[in-house]
Design a protein around this motif. Structure first.
Motif, PDB file in Angstrom:
ATOM      1  N   ASN A 127      24.141 -20.806  20.763  1.00  0.00           N
ATOM      2  CA  ASN A 127      24.234 -21.013  19.307  1.00  0.00           C
ATOM      3  C   ASN A 127      25.151 -19.976  18.676  1.00  0.00           C
ATOM      4  OD1 ASN A 127      22.500 -23.179  19.080  1.00  0.00           O
ATOM      5  ND2 ASN A 127      20.753 -21.974  18.381  1.00  0.00           N
ATOM      6  N   LYS A 130      28.657 -20.684  19.325  1.00  0.00           N
ATOM      7  CA  LYS A 130      29.041 -21.932  18.660  1.00  0.00           C
ATOM      8  C   LYS A 130      29.287 -21.729  17.166  1.00  0.00           C
ATOM      9  CE  LYS A 130      25.791 -25.178  18.793  1.00  0.00           C
ATOM     10  NZ  LYS A 130      24.876 -26.197  19.364  1.00  0.00           N
ATOM     11  N   GLY A 191      17.390 -27.048  20.066  1.00  0.00           N
ATOM     12  CA  GLY A 191      17.401 -25.767  20.778  1.00  0.00           C
ATOM     13  C   GLY A 191      16.420 -24.747  20.228  1.00  0.00           C
TER      14      GLY A 191
HETATM   15 MG    MG Z   1      21.390 -24.884  19.743  1.00  0.00          MG
END
Ligand code: MG
Ligand code: ATP
Length: 230
Positions: A127, A130, A191
């Motif tokens: 994450n 990202k 997630g």
């Molecule tokens: Mg995620």
């Protein structure tokens, strides 16, 4: 529970539609054009990867929805941190994000489900990469806490941040701050809900702080030894 099923069906339908459309286009003649063929085959591959990820995440959710079964062992976090770094360093390089991992030798051996903890760290660092623009940095920092009774895992990024209004909701299943952007990054919003379930099953705590355009920090406190059941 009904919402959950509706969300899942919706999330499964999107990549399926994209795959069907790409296959149809190939049938209709795109097959004969080299560039078009490559484009649609790439689409199919990308959407199939997305479906695989989604189904894997759903299996984890289903697994955790009952009483989560943890496979406990004692292991060192230095090796785990190195593995997480190895898994994501290429990804970070592609995004032009600097990945820094700290896990000093005085961090004690923990009792936990190793695969699940690895999944937690990968989800958080993934994450962080990202949602961090190029030339930013992501740090995974593991340290000893509470006189060696707990460990503290911090995942710090210099990314886009999370608006205060969204912050309390990001651990909900399928919650994404910006659906349009998440569509590009390929996430479905599972997630963090998985991360939270896993940490709580280990009697740990997870807290997030964030500032828009400055970055986000996730703090996890985890007991080094699990309490003995009654
Ligand atoms: Mg995620
Ligand atoms: P998935 O993890 O299922 O592939 P996802 O990454 O979009 O999809 P979560 O990991 O659950 O879903 O995160 C939920 C949302 O929280 C994200 O869509 C994003 O909007 C926000 N978010 C999570 N981590 C960060 C971060 N480090 N910086 C900024 N926003 C974040």
């Amino acid at each position: 529970r009904r919402d959950f099923v509706a969300n899942v069906s919706h999330e499964l339908r999107t990549p399926l539609t994209a795959i069907r459309m790409a296959a149809e286009s190939l049938h209709m003649g795109a097959m004969r054009d080299d560039r078009m063929r490559a484009k649609f085959l790439n689409n199919i591959q990308g959407e199939a990867d997305r479906l695989t990820r989604l189904v894997n995440e759903l299996l984890t959710v289903a697994n955790l929805m009952g009483r989560p079964i943890l496979h406990m062992s004692n292991f060192d976090l230095q090796t785990l941190a190195e593995q997480v770094e190895g898994t994501l360093e290429h990804h970070a390089k592609l995004a032009n994000v600097q990945l820094i991992v700290n896990c000093p030798d005085d961090v004690p051996v923990v009792e936990a489900d190793r695969d699940r903890l690895q999944q937690v760290l990968i989800n958080l660092v993934d994450n962080a990469i990202k949602f961090t623009p190029a030339s930013g940095a992501v740090t995974l920092d593991i340290s000893s806490q509470a006189g060696g009774k707990e460990i503290l895992c911090k995942v710090i990024d210099s990314g886009i941040g999370i608006p205060p209004i969204d912050l309390p909701r990001i651990f909900e299943r399928f919650y994404r701050v910006d659906k349009a952007r998440s569509r590009v990054t390929g996430g479905v919003g599972l997630g963090l809900s998985i991360v939270k379930d896993i940490i709580e099953a280990h009697h740990g705590r997870i807290v997030v702080t964030s500032e828009v355009n400055k970055g986000t920090t996730f703090n996890i406190n985890l007991p080094v030894k699990q309490p003995t059941p009654e």
